[in-house]
Design an enzyme around this catalytic site. Structure first.
Site, mmCIF file in Angstrom:
data_model
loop_
_atom_site.group_PDB
_atom_site.id
_atom_site.type_symbol
_atom_site.label_atom_id
_atom_site.label_comp_id
_atom_site.label_asym_id
_atom_site.label_seq_id
_atom_site.Cartn_x
_atom_site.Cartn_y
_atom_site.Cartn_z
ATOM 1 N N SER A 190 0.828 -1.205 0.000
ATOM 2 C CA SER A 190 0.000 0.000 0.000
ATOM 3 C C SER A 190 0.859 1.250 0.000
ATOM 4 C CB SER A 190 -0.918 -0.006 1.224
ATOM 5 O OG SER A 190 -0.186 0.435 2.349
ATOM 6 N N LYS A 191 0.175 2.369 -0.181
ATOM 7 C CA LYS A 191 0.866 3.655 -0.224
ATOM 8 C C LYS A 191 1.565 3.945 1.095
ATOM 9 C CE LYS A 191 -1.695 6.138 -3.746
ATOM 10 N NZ LYS A 191 -2.170 7.440 -4.180
ATOM 11 N N ARG A 192 1.031 3.406 2.162
ATOM 12 C CA ARG A 192 1.609 3.690 3.475
ATOM 13 C C ARG A 192 2.776 2.779 3.825
ATOM 14 N NH1 ARG A 192 -3.609 4.463 3.804
ATOM 15 N NH2 ARG A 192 -3.927 2.241 4.118
#
Ligand code: GLU
Length: 504
Positions: free
Chosen positions: A262-264
């Site tokens: 994910s982006k995180r």
């Protein structure tokens, strides 16, 4: 005649482009180029609530840095533009109306509160609320209400949405190039919203209309869009249009192989998940980028190409031209592709070795300047001696800093091991020998010193390690006489003197 291949990358400018998005763009680009087709960049910005300032420029800059140029898009209109959906707003309403006219879509007037109440009511009974064939007659829409009532509401400017009337009791056969045939029972589909009374289409309508108008032949996108495939195919059918072919690319998984990257994850797992650094305009938070961390675009592209695709051979190193030649969608995998941040380093190491020493030393020179180091030493030569041990330009500094800054201390462990009682005395005798070498090249100095060692009956171990310690400060670095050649006679001798003074 077969149609010219036209593919598109259609990101929404809702933030920085995730590395997975770059892979989608790359596969589209490779497929287009392989087939002599066009690669189009379309910005899907119909959801104004999620619009993020700077995201569109970031997308263009990322593709540019990676060397994935688009043939058509903003600033390159080839007659299919505009390429920003917000600028195509006027087009979509007619298409929504067309579906209403032919009975494939309907107006719905249920308010957000009413829908929410239905949802909650269903949840209470352990069910999921789906707006479709099984309950649409009981809800507030142009299929259930008397026609005059519908007209009155529309004339009064009441808020509405246009929903797709998904068919009942059909076993829909879908084709995906990667996944083969997929069968979907239409009874599970909900009547998706296509258009809202604020004049904006939803993603589904705008995407289908634009793919049709832009004559897209192949839709290549991430697996997360697979659940939308049935609706999209039904929309093509409802309009009476030929559907493009579809290929859904496998998910990119975390390095553990568990769950989607994910982006995180970037900050959590310690590696970038974005091509370029991104500063969030709202929070000011900075996300790391591959470019800023010293990766070469060739390495990123080569790595991404093998994330969910394989050439059918053991070959791993591919130039962009080789990728274009080798690429085909048939070899895209169905299962998720594990993201291995060590592998991308391996590629970077490889591409650093391939770079010309002059190019590397130009980049290295900039780094030295940032450190306030102004040097007359031959950078290309220095770089060539150590690059094998470097993955990033920054590693060159670690390998070579002693050239630019004379050792101010000496590695303790090495001193204990290499600097014996007699060392200072022996090394002192070496100074006049070095002074007498006229041609201070690596080969001549080496020969002179080795002869001197032999003639005096010293052991190599008594001379060479202490000499390295004196020049470098620790037991690392390239061939010792390559170091003396680069430092020059004066500096080499000064360092030897200093070591004798310091270590005794
Ligand atoms: N706008 C969608 C996205 O952000 C495009 C999906 C598609 O390619 O159809 O990924």
């Amino acid at each position: 005649m077969t149609k010219k291949v036209r593919v598109r990358f259609a990101p929404s400018p809702t933030g920085p482009l995730h590395i997975g998005g770059v892979r989608t763009a790359l596969f589209n680009y490779l497929f287009a180029k392989k087939n002599g087709g066009d690669f189009i960049l379309r910005i899907e910005d119909t959801d104004q609530n999620r619009y993020v300032e700077g995201a569109e420029d970031y997308i263009a800059a990322s593709l540019n840095w990676c060397g994935i140029p688009f043939d058509e898009g903003i600033g390159k209109d080839k007659g299919f533009g505009p390429y920003r959906q917000s600028e195509r707003k006027h087009l979509y309403k007619n298409y929504a109306d067309q579906l209403i006219e032919n009975g494939m879509a309907y107006y719905a007037f249920d308010t957000a509160e009413e829908l929410d109440a239905h949802r909650k009511e269903h949840e209470k009974n352990g069910k999921t609320f789906i707006y479709n064939w099984h309950n649409r007659q009981k809800l507030k829409n142009s299929l259930s209400l008397p026609p005059e009532d519908v007209q009155t509401r529309l004339r009064a400017g009441e808020d509405y949405v246009i929903r797709f009337k998904s068919p009942q009791d059909e076993s829909l056969k879908l084709k995906d190039i990667v996944r083969g045939e997929i069968t979907v029972d239409t009874n599970i589909l909900d009547d998706k919203v296509l258009f809202k009374s604020d004049g904006m289409p939803t993603y589904h309508l705008a995407n289908i209309v634009d793919d049709h108008l832009m004559e897209i032949t192949h839709v290549i996108r991430g697996e997360e869009w697979l659940p939308s495939l049935a609706l999209h195919v039904l929309l093509y059918r409802a309009f009476g249009w030929d559907s493009p072919q579809f290929a859904h690319l496998p998910l990119i998984l975390k390095p553990t192989g568990k769950g989607k990257l994910s982006k995180r994850d970037g900050d959590k797992l310690g590696f970038p998940v974005f091509p370029l650094e991104w500063k969030d305009p709202a929070s000011g938070d900075v996300s790391r980028g591959y470019r800023e961390e010293g990766y070469f675009p060739e390495a990123v592209v080569n790595f991404l190409a093998l994330l969910g695709w394989n050439p059918g051979t053991d070959q791993e190193i591919f130039s962009k031209e080789e990728l274009i030649r080798a690429f085909d969608l048939e070899r895209v995998h169905k299962s998720g592709a594990r993201f291995d941040p060590e592998k991308i380093k391996w590629f970077n190491h490889h591409y650093l070795q391939e770079k010309d020493d002059n190019i590397l030393s130009a980049a290295f020179g900039e780094l030295l300047q940032q450190k306030g180091i102004d040097t007359a030493l031959p950078l290309p030569k220095i770089v060539s001696l150590v690059k094998e041990r470097a993955t990033f330009i920054a590693d060159l500094w670690e390998q070579t800093s002693f050239f630019f800054e004379a050792p101010s201390s000496y590695n303790e462990k090495a001193v204990k091991k290499q600097w014996k009682e007699k060392t200072a005395d022996i090394i002192k005798q070496l100074i006049p020998v070095l002074e007498n070498v006229t041609d201070f090249s690596s080969a001549t100095t080496e020969e002179t010193v080795k002869t001197w060692i032999g003639e005096n009956g010293f052991g190599f171990g008594q001379v060479m390690p202490p000499l390295r310690l004196a020049l470098v400060g620790e037991m690392k670095g390239p061939h010792i006489f390559d170091i003396t050649e680069i430092l020059g006679k004066e500096e080499s001798i000064a360092r030897i003197r200093k070591a004798i003074d310091t270590l005794g």
